[in-house]
Design a protein around this motif. Structure first.
Motif, PDB file in Angstrom:
ATOM      1  N   HIS A 148      43.532  23.501 -50.254  1.00 49.62           N
ATOM      2  CA  HIS A 148      43.586  22.779 -51.522  1.00 49.62           C
ATOM      3  C   HIS A 148      43.256  21.320 -51.263  1.00 49.62           C
ATOM      4  O   HIS A 148      43.883  20.685 -50.406  1.00 49.62           O
ATOM      5  CB  HIS A 148      44.991  22.891 -52.135  1.00 49.62           C
ATOM      6  CG  HIS A 148      45.080  22.400 -53.538  1.00 49.62           C
ATOM      7  ND1 HIS A 148      46.283  22.037 -54.138  1.00 49.62           N
ATOM      8  CD2 HIS A 148      44.121  22.183 -54.485  1.00 49.62           C
ATOM      9  CE1 HIS A 148      46.059  21.651 -55.381  1.00 49.62           C
ATOM     10  NE2 HIS A 148      44.756  21.723 -55.610  1.00 49.62           N
ATOM     11  N   ILE A 154      47.243  18.721 -60.323  1.00 50.57           N
ATOM     12  CA  ILE A 154      48.364  19.639 -60.487  1.00 50.57           C
ATOM     13  C   ILE A 154      49.205  19.144 -61.663  1.00 50.57           C
ATOM     14  O   ILE A 154      49.445  17.942 -61.804  1.00 50.57           O
ATOM     15  CB  ILE A 154      49.255  19.691 -59.227  1.00 50.57           C
ATOM     16  CG1 ILE A 154      48.471  20.188 -58.006  1.00 50.57           C
ATOM     17  CG2 ILE A 154      50.477  20.582 -59.440  1.00 50.57           C
ATOM     18  CD1 ILE A 154      49.237  20.071 -56.689  1.00 50.57           C
ATOM     19  N   GLU A 164      45.887  20.290 -65.295  1.00 47.02           N
ATOM     20  CA  GLU A 164      45.084  20.369 -64.082  1.00 47.02           C
ATOM     21  C   GLU A 164      43.669  20.831 -64.388  1.00 47.02           C
ATOM     22  O   GLU A 164      43.431  21.694 -65.227  1.00 47.02           O
ATOM     23  CB  GLU A 164      45.750  21.302 -63.080  1.00 47.02           C
ATOM     24  CG  GLU A 164      46.119  22.657 -63.608  1.00 47.02           C
ATOM     25  CD  GLU A 164      47.169  23.325 -62.744  1.00 47.02           C
ATOM     26  OE1 GLU A 164      46.795  24.303 -62.075  1.00 47.02           O
ATOM     27  OE2 GLU A 164      48.322  22.891 -62.738  1.00 47.02           O
TER      28      GLU A 164
END
Length: 297
Positions: free
Chosen positions: A116, A201, A213
Motif C-alpha cells: 500500500h 484512507i 478514500e
C-alpha cells in the motif's frame, strides 16, 4: 475553496490494482506534481510471479518519489542504487537527462504481505530537465514530524507547517503524509499557489462536504483550507509552484515534444543503460515487439 474533485481511476497492473489520479483531463498538474498513483491496498500472496514486478524502464525530465504505508519494494537503478523501500521512508530518484530502474516485490514473493503506497512524479524545471540522474534515500526517522491534537504529520519533501525535509528538490513544493484521529483537523496553509489533498484512507469533511478514500481535492489559490477527519484518516497533502506546461508520454516527461521523441528513440535503440544490479530484463517501448524471453524469469 475546492476547485475540483478528482476520483481515482483503477487500473490493473497484472498483479494488483492502482488508482490513477494525475494526470487528469481537467487538471494535468498540481504545482510540479504531474503523476500520482495510489498503489493497493492489497495483500500479496507468497510466491507471486515475477510478472508482477515492474521491470527496468526509463525516465527523463522528472523526479519520482515512492512512499509506502505498508509493504516493501526493492529499487535498483542505472546509477548503481539498490535500496529496499519501506514504510515512511523517502526514496527520491531524479531522472534528469535519463535513468532506468526496476521495482520488484521480492519480500512479498518470499513471505507474502501487504502492499500500500503512493507513487508520484515531480516535473523538473526546464533548467534542470537535463541534469545528472541520481537517487537519494531518507529513513523515516530523518524526516520532520509534528504531533498535536489527534494530528500526526510527516514532511516528505519541501516545506510545511514551519518544517523542512532534507530532501533535494528542484522547485518550491510541499509533500506531507498526515494521519488524523476522528474529529482531528489539519489546516492546509496558503503557502503555495497550487495545492491539493488526497484521501488515501477514511473520510474527511471540507467546507461541509464529505470526501472519502480515492478522491483528490484541488484547492483554489489563496486562503487556508480546514480539513476535519470524520473517521480515522490518512491524507497526502501536495502542492507547489507551477513549473510550466509539460508533455508526458509513457514514462517520459519534458517541456519539449522533440525531446520525448529522442528519448523514445534512445530506448528503442538500447542507448539507455540498464541497472547493473538487475538481471537484464526491460520493458519495451509501447507498440514495440516484446524482448526475447529471459530463461531466468
Amino acid at each position: 475553496m475546492i476547485d475540483l474533485v478528482i476520483d481515482q481511476r483503477r487500473k490493473d497492473l497484472g498483479g494488483f490494482e492502482v488508482g490513477r489520479v494525475l494526470p487528469f483531463a481537467k487538471r494535468r498538474m498540481v504545482g510540479p506534481f504531474i503523476f500520482f498513483d495510489h498503489m493497493g491496498p492489497v495483500e500479496l500472496a507468497a510466491g507471486i510471479p515475477r510478472s508482477v514486478d515492474v521491470r527496468p524502464h526509463p525516465h527523463i525530465g522528472l523526479s519520482t518519489v515512492t512512499y509506502l504505508f505498508e509493504g516493501e519494494i526493492m529499487h535498483r537503478d542505472s546509477v548503481g542504487s539498490e535500496q529496499p523501500i519501506r514504510p515512511g521512508e523517502v526514496n527520491w530518484m531524479t531522472a534528469g537527462r535519463g535513468i532506468t530502474h526496476s521495482e520488484r516485490f521480492e519480500k512479498a514473493r518470499a513471505k507474502g504481505g501487504p502492499m500500500h503506497g503512493i507513487q508520484a512524479w515531480v516535473a523538473l524545471p526546464e533548467a534542470d530537465e537535463e541534469s545528472d540522474p541520481g537517487f537519494w534515500h531518507h529513513g523515516a526517522t530523518d524526516l520532520p514530524v509534528i504531533e498535536e491534537d489527534g494530528l500526526w504529520a510527516r514532511v516528505i519533501a519541501g516545506d510545511a507547517f514551519g518544517l523542512s525535509a532534507d530532501v533535494r528538490t528542484h522547485s518550491p513544493m510541499s509533500y506531507v503524509h498526515c494521519a488524523l484521529q476522528p474529529g482531528a483537523r489539519v489546516t492546509v496553509p496558503a503557502d503555495h499557489p497550487e495545492r491539493a489533498a488526497y484521501v488515501a484512507i477514511g473520510t474527511v469533511e471540507v467546507q461541509g462536504g464529505r470526501f472519502s478514500e480515492g478522491q483528490m481535492l484541488i484547492f483554489a489559490q489563496g486562503g487556508a483550507v480546514d480539513i476535519r477527519a470524520v473517521t480515522p484518516a490518512t491524507l497526502m497533502l501536495l502542492g507547489g509552484e507551477p513549473v510550466g506546461p509539460r508533455f508526458i508520454e509513457w514514462n517520459f516527461v519534458s517541456s519539449s515534444k522533440e525531446r520525448l521523441e529522442q528519448a523514445k528513440a534512445d530506448w528503442r535503440a538500447g542507448r539507455m543503460k540498464l541497472p547493473d544490479l538487475d538481471d537484464g530484463e526491460f520493458i519495451p517501448l509501447p507498440g514495440d515487439p516484446p524482448p526475447p524471453a529471459n530463461p531466468m524469469s
